[in-house]
Design a protein around this motif. Structure first.
Motif, short mmCIF file in Angstrom:
data_model
loop_
_atom_site.label_atom_id
_atom_site.label_comp_id
_atom_site.label_asym_id
_atom_site.label_seq_id
_atom_site.Cartn_x
_atom_site.Cartn_y
_atom_site.Cartn_z
N TYR A 182 -8.13 1.37 -12.47
CA TYR A 182 -8.44 0.02 -12.00
C TYR A 182 -9.81 -0.41 -12.54
O TYR A 182 -10.81 0.25 -12.34
N LEU B 163 -9.37 3.68 -7.21
CA LEU B 163 -8.50 4.12 -8.30
C LEU B 163 -9.39 4.52 -9.47
O LEU B 163 -10.43 3.91 -9.71
N LEU C 139 -8.97 -0.45 -3.86
CA LEU C 139 -8.61 -0.49 -5.28
C LEU C 139 -9.72 0.07 -6.16
O LEU C 139 -9.46 0.66 -7.21
N TYR D 54 0.82 -1.21 0.00
CA TYR D 54 0.00 0.00 0.00
C TYR D 54 0.86 1.27 0.00
O TYR D 54 0.49 2.28 -0.60
N THR E 30 3.57 2.79 -6.59
CA THR E 30 2.57 2.39 -7.59
C THR E 30 1.67 1.34 -6.94
O THR E 30 2.08 0.65 -6.01
N PRO E 31 0.42 1.17 -7.45
CA PRO E 31 -0.51 0.24 -6.81
C PRO E 31 -0.40 -1.20 -7.31
O PRO E 31 -1.21 -2.04 -6.92
N TRP F 143 -3.39 5.95 -12.61
CA TRP F 143 -3.59 4.50 -12.67
C TRP F 143 -5.08 4.20 -12.67
O TRP F 143 -5.84 4.74 -11.87
N CYS G 241 -0.43 -4.03 -4.71
CA CYS G 241 -1.74 -4.23 -4.05
C CYS G 241 -2.69 -5.02 -4.93
O CYS G 241 -3.45 -5.84 -4.44
N THR H 11 0.92 6.13 -3.75
CA THR H 11 0.86 6.49 -5.17
C THR H 11 0.26 7.88 -5.34
O THR H 11 -0.86 8.13 -4.88
N TRP I 104 -3.24 7.87 -3.45
CA TRP I 104 -3.81 6.56 -3.13
C TRP I 104 -2.68 5.76 -2.48
O TRP I 104 -1.78 5.27 -3.17
N GLY I 105 -2.68 5.70 -1.16
CA GLY I 105 -1.54 5.10 -0.48
C GLY I 105 -0.28 5.88 -0.80
O GLY I 105 -0.25 7.10 -0.72
#
Length: 325
Positions: A318, A194, A191, A161, A165-166, A316, A169, A308, A305-306
């Motif tokens: 998802y 994202l 996720l 996390y 980058t994700p 990114w 995860c 990222t 995001w975390g």
């Protein structure tokens, strides 16, 4: 037996439950902004001379006996040494699960504390429970030892996390995370936030609800079963609305314009502005909702995001799979 509870802000009512001699909460938000590593680096060690009010674990202790007063300068693990049992109370919500994996990663280097610790497997939202109900249901909430399996799973998840980058995860949700039963659903929820068409799951759900006629922010913020997302708090949800309504090409209209000038930490004035708002979806918003437009092509994106950082040129996405920027 002397017990200490470590919990999140969701577990504040544990302070009134009488189940432990002391309750130590973690109030950090891991889902809104980068991981608060600098703040945590001040929160858990021994108190330094430069630590201001509200920055150390001892500033938030509930049910603190007078005998603990002379030990408030200690690190968290040093303070816990005088307790026979340390219980970790973190519920199934994503922010709680992120706090839990960070805390387990922190405790991993303190085996003497791990040896006297138990993890409570809480399959409900702590914030919705009163102290009396928690006391009555204690025997139905499993308490498990913290073994190498829990520590290894937490370490793997935390490093994933906090990564820049994700991708790690995404790979993690296909792994066996059963040592921490509430972790995988929380990661899946995270996720989903994202961006798909430039927006995450909560923002897309906002557009759906506003298009159906839900014009008041109270419904969007507080009817969780209607919203069906559980990552963000009320005021974080408000910040998402800002992005939808106050950018160069708004997806929604009717958000009180005063919010452009109210500081983020001014919760009272922001709340009043939300209550004044009457929301509607714009034609552009309908196009985003239908998948005909990409929100990020018309509006600035800059959030975390975390570990990222998401920006327009590093967004990114998802969906069925993770799309690189």
């Amino acid at each position: 037996m002397k017990r200490a509870f470590l919990t999140s802000s969701s577990g504040f009512d544990l302070m009134r439950s009488g189940l432990a001699e002391i309750v130590i909460p973690f109030t950090f938000r891991f889902v809104d902004g980068p991981p608060p590593l600098d703040e945590l680096a001040v929160y858990v060690p021994a108190r330094s001379g430069g630590a201001g009010p509200g920055t150390h674990w001892s500033d938030f202790v509930g049910r603190r006996p007078s005998a603990a007063e002379d030990r408030r300068h200690l690190s968290l693990v040093e303070f816990c040494q005088s307790y026979d049992l340390v219980e970790l109370w973190f519920d199934r919500t994503p922010n709680d699960q992120l706090q839990l994996i960070w805390l387990l990663e922190y405790l991993r280097s303190h085996p003497e504390t791990v040896a006297k610790s138990k993890l409570r497997l809480i399959a409900f939202d702590l914030i919705s429970q009163e102290a009396a109900n928690i006391s009555k249901s204690l025997s139905y909430i499993p308490a498990v030892d913290i073994t190498s399996d829990e520590l290894a799973t937490a370490r793997k998840a935390w490093l994933a996390y906090a990564a820049p980058t994700p991708e790690a995860c995404v790979g993690l949700v296909d792994n066996d995370l059963s040592a921490l039963p509430m972790l995988k659903p929380a990661l899946i929820d995270l996720l989903a936030e994202l961006p798909s068409t430039g927006l995450g799951a909560t923002e897309m759900r906002f557009l759906e609800l506003i298009a159906r006629g839900y014009e008041r922010t109270n419904a969007l913020f507080h009817l969780r079963s209607l919203r069906r997302t559980r990552v963000f708090s009320e005021f974080e949800l408000g910040w998402l609305l800002h992005g939808l309504a106050l950018g160069p090409r708004p997806a929604i209209a009717g958000l009180d314009d005063e919010l452009r000038n109210i500081r983020r930490e001014n919760l009272r004035d922001r709340d009043e502005a939300y209550l004044r708002s009457r929301l509607s979806i714009t034609e552009f918003g309908r196009s985003v909702l239908a998948g005909r437009e990409d929100f990020s092509r018309h509006n600035p994106i800059d959030r975390w995001w975390g570990g990222t950082r998401l920006t327009n040129d590093r967004l990114w996405r998802y969906g069925p799979s993770l799309t690189k920027p």
